[in-house]
Every structure is written in structure tokens, then in C-alpha cells.
Design an enzyme around this catalytic site. Structure first.
Site, PDB file in Angstrom:
ATOM      1  N   LYS A 230       8.615  -3.465  12.819  1.00  0.00           N
ATOM      2  CA  LYS A 230       7.061  -3.081  13.000  1.00  0.00           C
ATOM      3  C   LYS A 230       7.377  -1.759  13.753  1.00  0.00           C
ATOM      4  CE  LYS A 230       5.601  -7.443  10.975  1.00  0.00           C
ATOM      5  NZ  LYS A 230       5.612  -8.594  11.871  1.00  0.00           N
ATOM      6  N   ARG A 264      11.985 -13.651  11.115  1.00  0.00           N
ATOM      7  CA  ARG A 264      11.888 -12.761   9.741  1.00  0.00           C
ATOM      8  C   ARG A 264      12.231 -11.655   9.862  1.00  0.00           C
ATOM      9  NH1 ARG A 264       7.909 -10.295   7.155  1.00  0.00           N
ATOM     10  NH2 ARG A 264       7.151 -10.095   4.893  1.00  0.00           N
TER      11      ARG A 264
HETATM   12  N1  HH2 Z   1       5.177  -9.985   9.097  1.00  0.00           N
HETATM   13  C1  HH2 Z   1       4.592  -8.874   7.869  1.00  0.00           C
HETATM   14  C2  HH2 Z   1       4.128  -9.430   6.640  1.00  0.00           C
HETATM   15  N2  HH2 Z   1       4.719 -11.142   5.966  1.00  0.00           N
HETATM   16  N3  HH2 Z   1       4.760 -12.960   7.558  1.00  0.00           N
HETATM   17  C3  HH2 Z   1       5.222 -13.757   8.723  1.00  0.00           C
HETATM   18  N4  HH2 Z   1       5.286 -15.186   8.973  1.00  0.00           N
HETATM   19  N5  HH2 Z   1       5.207 -13.429  10.162  1.00  0.00           N
HETATM   20  C4  HH2 Z   1       5.313 -11.536   9.884  1.00  0.00           C
HETATM   21  O1  HH2 Z   1       5.649 -11.477  11.132  1.00  0.00           O
HETATM   22  C5  HH2 Z   1       5.095 -11.773   8.827  1.00  0.00           C
HETATM   23  C6  HH2 Z   1       4.358 -11.650   7.591  1.00  0.00           C
HETATM   24  C7  HH2 Z   1       4.626  -7.784   7.150  1.00  0.00           C
HETATM   25  O2  HH2 Z   1       6.125  -7.348   6.762  1.00  0.00           O
HETATM   26  P1  HH2 Z   1       6.413  -7.077   5.633  1.00  0.00           P
HETATM   27  O3  HH2 Z   1       6.435  -7.839   4.509  1.00  0.00           O
HETATM   28  O4  HH2 Z   1       8.170  -6.520   5.359  1.00  0.00           O
HETATM   29  O5  HH2 Z   1       5.671  -5.646   5.576  1.00  0.00           O
HETATM   30  P2  HH2 Z   1       4.818  -5.506   4.172  1.00  0.00           P
HETATM   31  O6  HH2 Z   1       3.168  -6.827   4.221  1.00  0.00           O
HETATM   32  O7  HH2 Z   1       3.472  -4.281   4.438  1.00  0.00           O
HETATM   33  O8  HH2 Z   1       4.874  -5.791   2.715  1.00  0.00           O
END
Ligand code: HH2
Length: 283
Positions: A230, A264
Site C-alpha cells: 500500500k 491479507r
Molecule cells: N485492501 C484492498 C482490497 N480489499 N479487504 C480488506 N478486508 N482489507 C484490506 O486492507 C483490503 C481489502 C486493496 O488491495 P488490493 O486488492 O490489492 O487492490 P485493489 O483494491 O486495487 O484491487
């Protein structure tokens, strides 16, 4: 430097070791999206996403978090039919992979299809506020549910976020959502909480939440923490999303030491090794 402790008060449904300490679970990220902030497009094709999920399981992921809609700041919403098209085949393809499947969605129709396809956990970044049908669905289906804090929505969340005290605000929000979820019939022992690192927070807010995670543990439910790749890491050293493994590991190990039960992450093998060392030294 405070002493790290990995022997923690266990809270179901997290696995405990014979000595009563908590085994931190790894939730591997499977983004079936063209636009996720750190790996958008890499696993957009179903077969590639399934192969990636199997690799993450082999590397030690107990949970695979399959998502078809990016939540990065400024992300566009994805229509329900498209989100279904992205996630359902991948969940079907991973149902026998040996990990629990969570679906990262805030749409009840997507969650319902994902549960039918083999998912057991609904990871809702809106904490059941995004779709009026979501709470009832999760209650009826007996799903585990992740309730995450987010200020605003992905379009607006990074517009000058301010809090009097970010930890107090997040804790109050999560307590309110926990009460709303149980009032809707979701069993309390099925609920996991997440402060939403990066969702409507400055880098300083994220750091404060990680430093004071113990206050969120007072809510009595397992904590999910997602720091992986992040931007608060990049704010510290100027690194791009693909160059944040060291910061991901440091923040995640600290979170586990402070009581987070589920991490995660995108890089499961490296995280598993870091946790093994931290646990061996401190546990
Ligand atoms: N972060 C992201 C997405 N979903 N869910 C939870 N519970 N906690 C988190 O910190 C979280 C989440 C963002 O990360 P990523 O899936 O890699 O990115 P994107 O939302 O751009 O797909």
C-alpha cells in the site's frame, strides 16, 4: 523498541497452537481485475488467476481472497454482471485448492454466487453498507464476514481524510457495524474486523492504527490487516507498488505481534517465511 509478542489471546475462528498461542493466518490476494493498484491485469484471465491462487495456497495461504472490483482510490464501480463473470469461474476453479475462499465484494448478488461456487467468507470493504441485501444474505447463508472501515467510498476516500483520533473513530465505526451485523442475524463468532489500512487515511493515520492495534482488539473479534504494497509504504521511501515487499513484511509482522490474526497479502511465500522467523524468535 517495544518487545514483540506472538503469543496472543486466541479468538475463534483462528487456529490455535497447543500452547494456546495464535497461528496467524495468511489471506492471499487473487485480484481478477484489469486495474488493481499493484497487480492489475496480471491475473485478469480466469486460468491465470486460478493458477496464481493455487501457487498462493502451496506457498501457505490458508485463505484466498478473490476480488473482481478494484477498491483503489478513484476506482470505477464494476457492473454486477461483469464482477460475476470475473470471480465465479475463479472461485469454482479454486474450490478444491485446499484453502478457504473469501470473496472481496460489496454486492449481495456477487456474494451469493460466490458462496454457491464454494466461497465461505464475504470480505465486504463497505462493512455491509454497500448493498441492503448483503447482511441478510450473510446471515441466511451462515458465511464468515469481514467488516472493514472505510471513510467515504473509493472515489472520494483519499480527499483530505481527517479524524480527531483515527483509532477511536475506527473503533467506534467497527463496534457500530459489528452491532448492526449481529442485529441482522449474523452470528458474532462469524465476524472479523479490519481497520481498512489505506481506505480514507493518510500515511500517519495508517501508522497510528498499526501502532495502537491493541485498542481494536478490545472489540473481541479477530482482526484482519491488509498493508500489502500500500501507498503509505511508498510515502516513507518513494517506492512504487511493486517495490514494497519489505514494508509489507515489516508492517504485517508488527501487526501480527500486536494481535492481528489474519494478514491479507499478495506475497504469501515471503510473508510465511517472515512469520516463521518472528514466531521462532519470539514465540
Ligand atoms: N485492501 C484492498 C482490497 N480489499 N479487504 C480488506 N478486508 N482489507 C484490506 O486492507 C483490503 C481489502 C486493496 O488491495 P488490493 O486488492 O490489492 O487492490 P485493489 O483494491 O486495487 O484491487
Amino acid at each position: 523498541m517495544p518487545v514483540l509478542r506472538l503469543v496472543l489471546v486466541p479468538a475463534s475462528p483462528v487456529a490455535t497452537l497447543p500452547d494456546g498461542s495464535v497461528m496467524t493466518k495468511l489471506m492471499g490476494v487473487v485480484n481478477v481485475t484489469p486495474d488493481s493498484f499493484s497487480d492489475g491485469g496480471r491475473y485478469f484471465d480466469s486460468e491465470t488467476a486460478i493458477a496464481h491462487g493455487r501457487e498462493l495456497t502451496a506457498a501457505g495461504a490458508e485463505i484466498l481472497d478473490v476480488g473482481g472490483e478494484s477498491t483503489r482510490p478513484g476506482a470505477e464501480a464494476v457492473p454486477v454482471e461483469e464482477e460475476l463473470r470475473r470471480v465465479v469461474p475463479v472461485i469454482e476453479g479454486l474450490a478444491d485448492a485446499g484453502a478457504q475462499i473469501s470473496v472481496d465484494t460489496s454486492k449481495a448478488a456477487v456474494a451469493a454466487a460466490a458462496l454457491d461456487a464454494g466461497a465461505e467468507i464475504v470480505n465486504d470493504v463497505t462493512a455491509l453498507r454497500g448493498d441492503p441485501e448483503m447482511a441478510g444474505l450473510c446471515a441466511e447463508r451462515g458465511a464468515d464476514v469481514v467488516l472493514m472501515h472505510m471513510r467515504g467510498d473509493p472515489q472520494t476516500m483519499q480527499d483530505d481524510p481527517r479524524y480527531d483520533d483515527v483509532v477511536v473513530a475506527v473503533k467506534e465505526f467497527l463496534a457500530e457495524r459489528l452491532a448492526a451485523a449481529t442485529a441482522a442475524g449474523i452470528a458474532e463468532e462469524r465476524i472479523w474486523l479490519d481497520p481498512g489500512i489505506g481506505f480514507g487515511k493518510t500515511a500517519a493515520h495508517n501508522m497510528e492504527l498499526l501502532r495502537r492495534l491493541g485498542e481494536l482488539r478490545e472489540l473481541g473479534r479477530p482482526l484482519v490487516i491488509g498493508t500489502s504494497r500500500k501507498s503509505f509504504i511508498g510515502k516513507l521511501d518513494g517506492s512504487a507498488a511493486g517495490e514494497r515487499l519489505g514494508g509489507t513484511i515489516a508492517s504485517s509482522v508488527l501487526a501480527a505481534a500486536a494481535g492481528a490474526e489474519i494478514l491479507r497479502v499478495h506475497d504469501v511465500a515471503e510473508m510465511r517465511q517472515a512469520l516463521a522467523v518472528a514466531t521462532a524468535v519470539l514465540g
